[in-house]
Design an enzyme around this catalytic site. Structure first.
Site, mmCIF file in Angstrom:
data_model
loop_
_atom_site.group_PDB
_atom_site.id
_atom_site.type_symbol
_atom_site.label_atom_id
_atom_site.label_comp_id
_atom_site.label_asym_id
_atom_site.label_seq_id
_atom_site.Cartn_x
_atom_site.Cartn_y
_atom_site.Cartn_z
ATOM 1 C CB SER A 44 -0.844 -0.270 1.390
ATOM 2 O OG SER A 44 -1.111 0.717 1.534
ATOM 3 C CE1 TYR A 72 -5.484 -1.217 4.189
ATOM 4 C CE2 TYR A 72 -3.695 0.295 3.921
ATOM 5 C CZ TYR A 72 -4.502 -0.939 3.547
ATOM 6 O OH TYR A 72 -4.380 -0.868 1.631
HETATM 7 P P1 NAP Z 1 -12.437 -5.407 -0.854
HETATM 8 O O1 NAP Z 1 -12.967 -4.973 -2.189
HETATM 9 O O2 NAP Z 1 -12.883 -5.077 0.596
HETATM 10 O O3 NAP Z 1 -11.373 -6.872 -0.584
HETATM 11 C C1 NAP Z 1 -11.091 -7.270 0.431
HETATM 12 C C2 NAP Z 1 -10.707 -8.456 0.714
HETATM 13 O O4 NAP Z 1 -10.304 -9.038 1.074
HETATM 14 C C3 NAP Z 1 -12.432 -8.903 0.161
HETATM 15 O O5 NAP Z 1 -12.375 -9.603 -0.622
HETATM 16 C C4 NAP Z 1 -12.671 -9.997 1.424
HETATM 17 O O6 NAP Z 1 -13.096 -10.144 1.632
HETATM 18 C C5 NAP Z 1 -11.059 -10.602 1.963
HETATM 19 N N1 NAP Z 1 -11.076 -10.138 3.697
HETATM 20 C C6 NAP Z 1 -11.369 -9.510 4.226
HETATM 21 N N2 NAP Z 1 -10.865 -9.911 5.768
HETATM 22 C C7 NAP Z 1 -10.784 -11.353 5.368
HETATM 23 C C8 NAP Z 1 -10.636 -12.494 6.631
HETATM 24 N N3 NAP Z 1 -10.475 -11.994 7.736
HETATM 25 N N4 NAP Z 1 -10.648 -13.175 5.425
HETATM 26 C C9 NAP Z 1 -10.901 -13.921 4.332
HETATM 27 N N5 NAP Z 1 -10.734 -13.200 3.802
HETATM 28 C C10 NAP Z 1 -10.817 -11.513 3.873
HETATM 29 O O7 NAP Z 1 -10.720 -4.043 -0.267
HETATM 30 P P2 NAP Z 1 -9.870 -3.097 -1.747
HETATM 31 O O8 NAP Z 1 -9.496 -2.676 -2.052
HETATM 32 O O9 NAP Z 1 -10.465 -4.983 -3.537
HETATM 33 O O10 NAP Z 1 -8.363 -4.311 -1.597
HETATM 34 C C11 NAP Z 1 -7.699 -5.577 -1.546
HETATM 35 C C12 NAP Z 1 -6.212 -5.426 -1.329
HETATM 36 O O11 NAP Z 1 -5.728 -4.011 -1.771
HETATM 37 C C13 NAP Z 1 -6.030 -5.460 0.561
HETATM 38 O O12 NAP Z 1 -4.676 -5.872 0.895
HETATM 39 C C14 NAP Z 1 -5.671 -3.921 0.448
HETATM 40 O O13 NAP Z 1 -5.487 -3.462 1.604
HETATM 41 C C15 NAP Z 1 -5.227 -3.385 -0.945
HETATM 42 N N6 NAP Z 1 -5.024 -2.456 -1.477
HETATM 43 C C16 NAP Z 1 -5.948 -0.779 -1.371
HETATM 44 C C17 NAP Z 1 -5.510 0.141 -2.019
HETATM 45 C C18 NAP Z 1 -7.416 0.364 -2.412
HETATM 46 O O14 NAP Z 1 -6.903 2.156 -2.731
HETATM 47 N N7 NAP Z 1 -8.909 0.278 -2.894
HETATM 48 C C19 NAP Z 1 -5.000 0.396 -2.500
HETATM 49 C C20 NAP Z 1 -3.592 -0.151 -1.381
HETATM 50 C C21 NAP Z 1 -4.161 -1.830 -1.312
HETATM 51 P P3 NAP Z 1 -14.957 -9.656 2.202
HETATM 52 O O15 NAP Z 1 -15.899 -8.970 1.272
HETATM 53 O O16 NAP Z 1 -15.656 -11.654 1.853
HETATM 54 O O17 NAP Z 1 -15.090 -10.024 3.832
#
Ligand code: NAP
Length: 261
Positions: free
Chosen positions: A153, A166
């Site tokens: 991130s 985080y």
């Molecule tokens: P998201 O749509 O909320 O996806 C997160 C995923 O992780 C979901 O499929 C969720 O499943 C799963 N998850 C959460 N808690 C869990 C647990 N305890 N056990 C197993 N699975 C779990 O978020 P996203 O934005 O796509 O993020 C994906 C990754 O990218 C994350 O690591 C995040 O930190 C990183 N990231 C995101 C951004 C951004 O701007 N969006 C920026 C930098 C990094 P459920 O939905 O079924 O709970």
């Protein structure tokens, strides 16, 4: 003159015959990663958390002619990781690519930050990444190689506000990436990370809904827009492929220029 191109092929970017695991691959960025890997030829094993409908993801992958298996698992618990590898080995018997994408975020001012939010985010975003890397590496060593891509991130480099757990976890993800890369490069396992900038997903919806915060962020991104999951697809295919075999322990920012601002 020797033709140096004889040792290079665009097929190096293909992933045909590979088995790729994407954690949290049923939504947001993870769904984009899973679809991209399928497009490049890999079969998928996707971990899910809640029991949300995964028909959309299944359809995306099957339309590319690839196979997909879903496995519900709570990755914040050690038993969840055991379940993932038991099911994976039963279904596919191997792992070529691991994308540690699952993650969560809990926001609150630091003085009000709750212990349970600290623990849950560290378990989900940091401990799970270590255990997933550890289990996958043992299999990859026996297979003679593999690719691990951890999702970091901008908060792997910066402090951020209201998200201490985080930030700590994502700094740690970079540490895990470098530690595994160092020890496993000699085993033909390349461990790298992608650090996405600001991506429009459910995770970031609360920030985008806050007009002032949204404008603040947009004005700092040189590219002038939020990323969409498809902006990350080329990067994950590259790091999963033969084309990146000499890249070890790298953190690839895909951030519209945020970090160089
Ligand atoms: P998201 O749509 O909320 O996806 C997160 C995923 O992780 C979901 O499929 C969720 O499943 C799963 N998850 C959460 N808690 C869990 C647990 N305890 N056990 C197993 N699975 C779990 O978020 P996203 O934005 O796509 O993020 C994906 C990754 O990218 C994350 O690591 C995040 O930190 C990183 N990231 C995101 C951004 C951004 O701007 N969006 C920026 C930098 C990094 P459920 O939905 O079924 O709970």
């Amino acid at each position: 003159m020797e033709n140096i191109l004889k040792n290079f092929s665009m097929d190096f970017f293909r992933l045909d015959g590979k088995v790729a695991v994407v954690t949290g691959g049923n939504s947001g960025i993870g769904q984009g990663f899973a679809a991209a890997l399928a497009k490049a030829g890999a079969d998928l094993f996707i971990t899910t958390h809640s029991n949300r409908n995964n028909d959309g993801t299944k359809q995306l992958i099957e339309e590319e002619g690839r196979k997909v298996v879903f496995c519900q698992a709570d990755l914040d618990k050690r038993e969840g990781i055991t379940k993932v590898f038991d099911t994976l080995m039963r279904e596919y018997g191997r792992i070529d690519i691991l994308v540690n994408n699952a993650g969560t975020i809990k926001r609150a001012p630091i003085l009000e930050y709750k212990d349970e939010d600290w623990v849950n985010v560290i378990d989900t975003n940091l401990h799970s990444v270590y255990y997933m890397c550890h289990e996958a590496s043992k299999i990859m060593v026996k297979q003679g190689g593999g690719k691990i891509i951890n999702i970091a991130s901008m908060l792997s480099f910066q402090g951020g506000k209201f998200v201490p757990s985080y930030t700590a976890a994502k700094h740690g993800v970079v540490g895990i990436t470098r530690a595994f890369a160092n020890e496993l490069a000699c085993e033909n396992i390349q461990v790298n990370a992608i650090a996405p900038g600001y991506v429009a997903t459910a995770n970031t919806a609360p920030i985008r809904e806050n007009k002032e915060r949204n404008n603040e962020i947009l004005s700092r991104i040189p590219a002038g827009k939020w990323a969409e999951p498809y902006d990350l697809m080329g990067g994950v295919i590259f790091l999963a492929s033969r084309a990146s075999d000499y890249i070890n322990g790298h953190v690839m920012a895909i951030d519209g220029g945020w970090l160089v601002r």
